[in-house]
Design a protein around this motif. Structure first.
Motif, PDB file in Angstrom:
ATOM      1  N   ASN A 195     -10.239  18.894  -8.207  1.00 52.58           N
ATOM      2  CA  ASN A 195     -10.943  20.142  -8.236  1.00 52.58           C
ATOM      3  C   ASN A 195     -11.587  20.289  -9.493  1.00 52.58           C
ATOM      4  OD1 ASN A 195     -10.996  21.251  -5.610  1.00 52.58           O
ATOM      5  ND2 ASN A 195      -8.863  21.960  -5.916  1.00 52.58           N
ATOM      6  N   ALA A 196     -12.089  19.375 -10.391  1.00 51.67           N
ATOM      7  CA  ALA A 196     -12.967  19.387 -11.470  1.00 51.67           C
ATOM      8  C   ALA A 196     -13.835  18.522 -11.570  1.00 51.67           C
ATOM      9  CB  ALA A 196     -11.737  19.307 -12.891  1.00 51.67           C
ATOM     10  N   ILE A 197     -14.868  18.650 -12.506  1.00 52.88           N
ATOM     11  CA  ILE A 197     -15.987  17.818 -12.790  1.00 52.88           C
ATOM     12  C   ILE A 197     -15.560  16.974 -13.997  1.00 52.88           C
ATOM     13  CG2 ILE A 197     -18.437  17.359 -12.956  1.00 52.88           C
ATOM     14  CD1 ILE A 197     -18.697  20.183 -11.888  1.00 52.88           C
ATOM     15  N   ARG A 198     -15.598  15.672 -13.863  1.00 50.29           N
ATOM     16  CA  ARG A 198     -15.135  14.667 -14.945  1.00 50.29           C
ATOM     17  C   ARG A 198     -16.451  14.687 -15.807  1.00 50.29           C
ATOM     18  NH1 ARG A 198     -11.577  10.279 -15.050  1.00 50.29           N
ATOM     19  NH2 ARG A 198     -11.498  10.398 -12.480  1.00 50.29           N
ATOM     20  N   THR A 255     -21.949  14.789 -17.201  1.00 45.19           N
ATOM     21  CA  THR A 255     -21.250  14.235 -16.089  1.00 45.19           C
ATOM     22  C   THR A 255     -21.762  12.853 -15.616  1.00 45.19           C
ATOM     23  OG1 THR A 255     -23.076  14.848 -14.444  1.00 45.19           O
ATOM     24  CG2 THR A 255     -21.372  16.386 -15.070  1.00 45.19           C
ATOM     25  N   ASN A 256     -21.594  12.267 -14.563  1.00 45.53           N
ATOM     26  CA  ASN A 256     -22.068  10.915 -14.302  1.00 45.53           C
ATOM     27  C   ASN A 256     -23.503  10.790 -13.758  1.00 45.53           C
ATOM     28  OD1 ASN A 256     -20.792  12.386 -11.676  1.00 45.53           O
ATOM     29  ND2 ASN A 256     -21.613  10.875 -10.702  1.00 45.53           N
ATOM     30  N   ILE A 257     -23.900  12.069 -13.578  1.00 38.48           N
ATOM     31  CA  ILE A 257     -25.590  12.261 -13.341  1.00 38.48           C
ATOM     32  C   ILE A 257     -26.206  12.489 -14.815  1.00 38.48           C
ATOM     33  CG2 ILE A 257     -27.319  13.082 -11.586  1.00 38.48           C
ATOM     34  CD1 ILE A 257     -24.924  14.014  -9.719  1.00 38.48           C
ATOM     35  N   PRO A 258     -27.157  11.862 -15.146  1.00 40.89           N
ATOM     36  CA  PRO A 258     -27.866  12.051 -16.125  1.00 40.89           C
ATOM     37  C   PRO A 258     -28.679  13.128 -15.916  1.00 40.89           C
ATOM     38  CG  PRO A 258     -27.997   9.607 -15.809  1.00 40.89           C
ATOM     39  CD  PRO A 258     -27.345  10.149 -14.563  1.00 40.89           C
ATOM     40  N   GLY A 259     -28.321  14.098 -17.079  1.00 43.61           N
ATOM     41  CA  GLY A 259     -29.183  15.594 -17.051  1.00 43.61           C
ATOM     42  C   GLY A 259     -28.508  16.602 -16.566  1.00 43.61           C
ATOM     43  N   VAL A 260     -27.438  16.421 -15.915  1.00 38.49           N
ATOM     44  CA  VAL A 260     -26.338  17.371 -15.533  1.00 38.49           C
ATOM     45  C   VAL A 260     -25.187  17.400 -16.327  1.00 38.49           C
ATOM     46  CG1 VAL A 260     -24.988  18.135 -13.464  1.00 38.49           C
ATOM     47  CG2 VAL A 260     -27.190  17.079 -13.327  1.00 38.49           C
ATOM     48  N   TYR A 261     -24.928  18.548 -16.859  1.00 41.92           N
ATOM     49  CA  TYR A 261     -23.675  18.808 -17.717  1.00 41.92           C
ATOM     50  C   TYR A 261     -22.693  19.694 -17.377  1.00 41.92           C
ATOM     51  CZ  TYR A 261     -27.090  16.579 -20.432  1.00 41.92           C
ATOM     52  OH  TYR A 261     -28.081  15.561 -21.000  1.00 41.92           O
ATOM     53  N   ALA A 262     -21.567  19.780 -17.544  1.00 38.46           N
ATOM     54  CA  ALA A 262     -20.708  20.960 -16.979  1.00 38.46           C
ATOM     55  C   ALA A 262     -19.940  21.229 -18.378  1.00 38.46           C
ATOM     56  CB  ALA A 262     -19.582  20.300 -15.991  1.00 38.46           C
ATOM     57  N   ALA A 263     -19.594  22.672 -17.994  1.00 37.48           N
ATOM     58  CA  ALA A 263     -18.495  23.151 -19.282  1.00 37.48           C
ATOM     59  C   ALA A 263     -17.627  24.217 -18.765  1.00 37.48           C
ATOM     60  CB  ALA A 263     -19.300  23.668 -20.364  1.00 37.48           C
ATOM     61  N   GLY A 264     -16.503  24.452 -19.457  1.00 34.72           N
ATOM     62  CA  GLY A 264     -15.596  25.586 -19.047  1.00 34.72           C
ATOM     63  C   GLY A 264     -14.590  24.902 -18.030  1.00 34.72           C
TER      64      GLY A 264
END
Length: 337
Positions: A266-269, A276-285
């Protein structure tokens, strides 16, 4: 490049998303902020606006709603485009020579950007509930899973169920405000800040460990509760007017599982640059997972700046990942103003 393509779309308007929105503006990025809730602030405003927060730098203590107000004022400084009550249900990369992202909302609206930052918190959240007779019929009539108005507990007898930060913090906050506060927890080990536990031990809160809620009483409103010792089965009746149940929230990330992201428990690595594993897509928090991850607002703020700087470098390779200190930055928006 088309006019409707933003530099970055930030999905999630909780504390991390709000700070990321501000910081992206500071880095001269054209920002769109989208959230499924009808108001800005995420959990701060939707779940515990009256709760004090103690672990944000610069504030010895601050009400969640006040922190949200400050973050909103900061986030809107560079005039981001804001869309509320829009749940994003699909994310895809499109284009040939110039690739960009298309985000589709549940209501059919579409949004385009060069980069995406996911600051989704714990995802779609619902409170964890108890299977206790008559509890459902009294929800909203003395049964509470969050506090939106502290005043309703003034001079009332309150029972709090739980052993985490929310349960302990509210027990301390209502001490002396409510007529009587009782806190029950099914174990004798609490998952709360050490300082809060010291204050609890020295408070007038009636703490009962190894106790659980068995039944609630009342017709139109809560009038009492039966609790039991889970070691002996002995029951005790308490005369209470409000019961606060703080057992955490169930996260639901089903709506992002077809986006092609690497999801773990239930979390994005993400990596150290919040990629993330997709270039241009980021995640935080709270939504992210990496070795040593701490689910705190304070660490989320740091992750937001890393993610934004990474995104800036991604869409504009000639830009520096480290932009310098904020006192040296004068965004173009201010130069031209």
């Amino acid at each position: 490049m088309r006019e409707d393509i933003f530099d970055i779309i930030i999905v999630g308007a909780g504390p991390v998303g709000l700070y990321a929105t501000y910081y992206a503006g500071l880095r001269d990025m054209r920002v769109k902020l989208i959230d499924a809730l009808p108001q800005l602030g995420g959990q701060l405003t939707a779940l515990y606006p009256e709760k004090y927060i103690y672990d944000v730098a610069g504030f010895p203590q601050i009400l969640a709603k006040d922190l949200a107000e400050n973050l909103i004022a900061q986030a809107t400084k560079y005039n981001p485009e804001i869309h509320l009550s829009e749940k994003i249900v699909n994310l895809e990369q499109i284009g040939d020579k110039e690739k960009f992202f298309k985000l589709t909302a549940e209501n059919g609206n579409v949004h385009f950007s060069k980069a995406v930052l996911l600051a989704l918190g714990i995802g779609a959240f619902v409170p964890r509930k108890l299977d206790v007779p008559d509890i459902q019929k009294l929800e909203g009539r003395g049964i509470h899973y969050l506090v939106k108005d502290k005043l309703i507990f003034k001079d009332k007898k309150v029972l709090i169920v739980g052993g985490g930060d929310s349960a302990v913090d509210w027990a301390l906050d209502l001490e002396g405000f409510a007529k009587k506060v009782t806190l029950i927890h099914r174990r004798d080990v609490f998952k709360a800040h050490e300082d809060s536990l010291k204050k609890l031990a020295n408070s007038s809160v009636d703490v009962k460990t190894f106790y659980e809620l068995k039944r609630v009483h009342g017709d139109e409103h809560v009038e009492g509760a039966t609790i039991f010792d889970n070691r002996t089965g002995d029951e005790t009746y308490l005369e209470v007017e409000h019961i606060l149940i703080f057992l955490g929230f169930l996260a639901n990330l089903e709506f992002i599982k077809n986006w092609g992201l690497d999801i773990e428990k239930n979390a994005i690595r993400v990596n150290c640059k919040m990629e993330t594993n997709i270039p241009g897509v980021y995640a935080a928090g709270d939504i992210v997972s990496y070795p040593g991850k701490l689910k705190l607002i304070s660490t989320g703020f740091g992750e937001a700046t890393v993610a934004v700087n990474s995104a800036k470098n991604y869409i504009e390779p000639s830009s520096k990942f480290f932009p310098g200190h904020s006192s040296d930055l004068v965004p173009k928006k201010l130069k031209s103003g």
